[in-house]
Design a protein around this motif. Structure first.
Motif, mmCIF file in Angstrom:
data_model
loop_
_atom_site.group_PDB
_atom_site.id
_atom_site.type_symbol
_atom_site.label_atom_id
_atom_site.label_comp_id
_atom_site.label_asym_id
_atom_site.label_seq_id
_atom_site.Cartn_x
_atom_site.Cartn_y
_atom_site.Cartn_z
ATOM 1 N N ARG A 194 33.889 39.312 33.493
ATOM 2 C CA ARG A 194 34.614 38.066 34.163
ATOM 3 C C ARG A 194 36.240 38.587 33.021
ATOM 4 N N TRP A 245 35.616 39.276 40.720
ATOM 5 C CA TRP A 245 35.189 38.404 40.798
ATOM 6 C C TRP A 245 34.329 37.153 41.139
ATOM 7 N N GLY A 246 34.097 37.423 42.525
ATOM 8 C CA GLY A 246 34.070 36.689 43.726
ATOM 9 C C GLY A 246 32.511 35.776 43.424
ATOM 10 N N LYS A 247 31.459 36.754 42.919
ATOM 11 C CA LYS A 247 30.590 35.900 42.373
ATOM 12 C C LYS A 247 29.867 37.059 41.732
ATOM 13 N N THR A 248 28.716 36.346 40.706
ATOM 14 C CA THR A 248 27.329 36.960 39.785
ATOM 15 C C THR A 248 26.874 37.678 40.513
ATOM 16 N N SER A 290 30.493 47.589 45.837
ATOM 17 C CA SER A 290 31.274 45.930 45.327
ATOM 18 C C SER A 290 32.846 46.588 44.949
ATOM 19 N N ASP A 294 30.829 34.761 36.422
ATOM 20 C CA ASP A 294 30.927 33.179 37.059
ATOM 21 C C ASP A 294 31.410 32.582 34.839
#
Length: 404
Positions: free
Chosen positions: A125, A138-141, A150, A202
């Motif tokens: 991130r 960076w919505g989710k790992t 992605s 995260d």
């Protein structure tokens, strides 16, 4: 203490990097990964501000292995990175810009992510300090993903963790003939060649620092260099992927991020010669790679401007840019019982202009924001079925990778 093969080689190219270099190096020293598992290769690219001396002092003080190379100025970031990469011995390499800094635990987390999943590239991130940073990825790992499923195509800077074996196997180096966008070509190639990519969303792994002196490399250079960068990236994508949906997905990036900004408000400030030159530079890109598969993935105002660029219509283009600059909103035109939405930007259904209606047609992701629009039932069914197939294919790929 050193090890025969460090986990990660941190490659730092420094040119006139003071005082930012001080915090950059402090962020490396503060990493929680065992210093014996880190090597630093720092290349002073002909600095005159004391950057080289700062690197030497760092090397003499810290417990990790540090190699300092001092050379004549190469003119850009590619040269120092290539020099550092040639000296690297780590299982992974990380390219750290001398005016930026690592987040706490960054290397430990990224190396662990790569080792756990066997992935060849890890994105950590990024946060901006006095400048904007990419956000959409960076919505989710993501333990394992790829460039097609992605948003990682929208972060092509070099500040990633790369498996060195991947780079060496394919002889990958930064293109020293490019003065901007060289990292985009390198990173896109790595994405396409990688056996999986991971995303650490995260935890902030990298701080992208805006320099108050305005010398950051991405802010320098003329508009002609931007077209050189777009050409190199589109040619790489075309060379590595056959025509079709996958190629089109990735072609969105150079058109949206590199070409389109040249036809924003700055175009109105350009004189006639520069406007004409920009259209001439864009023409071979538009002729070769601009198609319906790329255009329908864009918002209407993006598609409209690029369509006019492709047609060489500087007169109509200026009208659209002025409309956008003035923050005016297009009238929505609903047809087909609310299942078709056109956004009436300038020259919509103007016979003299001759722009096809399809250029103004909003795709569902943009149309859903407008009251009265509804998804066509047949189209909705097909889209749901396509999404289901894509999910099943991704699960199958992950399962096969795990079994292997």
């Amino acid at each position: 203490m050193t090890v025969a093969e460090p986990d990660v080689s941190v490659i730092i190219g420094a040119y006139e990097a003071m005082p930012y270099l001080v915090e950059c190096l402090a962020s490396v020293e503060a990493q929680t990964l065992d210093p014996a598992r880190i090597e630093v290769i720092a290349v002073d690219d002909g600095s005159t501000d004391g950057s080289g001396d700062c690197l030497e002092e760092f090397a003499a003080r810290v417990p990790m292995a540090v190699t300092v190379i001092r050379q004549e100025n190469s003119g850009g970031p590619s040269g120092p990175r290539n020099v550092g990469l040639a000296k690297a011995t780590g299982r992974y390499v990380f390219f750290l810009d001398a005016d930026d800094r690592l987040g706490p635990e960054a290397l430990e987390r990224m190396v662990a992510m790569a080792d756990r999943n066997g992935t060849d590239v890890v994105l950590g991130r990024v946060e901006g300090v006095n400048r904007k940073a990419p956000r959409s990825m960076w919505g989710k790992t993501l333990e394992r993903t790829d460039v097609f499923s992605s948003n990682i195509k929208f972060t092509l800077s070099a500040q990633k963790l790369f498996r060195r074996a991947l780079l060496e196997r394919h002889g990958m180096r930064f293109d020293e003939s490019l003065w901007t966008g060289e990292d985009a070509v390198f990173t896109m190639e790595a994405y396409l060649r990688a056996d999986g990519v991971s995303v650490v969303a995260d935890h902030t792994c990298y701080y992208l620092v805006g320099r108050s002196d305005g010398k950051h490399v991405t802010k320098s250079g003329s508009y002609t260099l931007r077209f050189d960068s777009a050409r190199a990236l589109t040619e790489l994508i075309a060379r590595m992927l056959p025509p079709g949906a996958k190629r089109d997905v990735l072609m969105v990036r150079p058109f949206l991020v590199t070409v389109l900004p040249q036809f924003g408000p700055v175009f109105l400030r350009n004189d006639e010669d520069v406007r004409r030159t920009k259209l001439e530079l864009a023409k071979p890109l538009m002729d070769a790679y601009w198609n319906e598969g790329v255009s329908h993935r864009l918002k209407v105002h993006e598609r409209l401007r690029l369509h006019l660029v492709a047609e060489g219509r500087a007169d109509l283009l200026a009208d659209v840019i002025e409309f956008l600059r003035d923050k005016r909103e297009p009238d929505p035109v609903l047809e087909k019982r609310g299942t078709r939405l056109y956004l009436a930007y300038p020259h919509f259904r103007d016979r003299a202009a001759g722009v096809p209606d399809r250029v103004y047609l909003a795709e569902p992701r943009e149309a859903k924001a407008f009251p009265g629009w509804r998804q066509d039932p047949a189209e909705s069914f097909l889209r749901r079925a396509a999404r289901k197939v894509r999910r099943q294919l991704r699960r199958l790929t992950v399962r096969r990778t795990a079994e292997a």
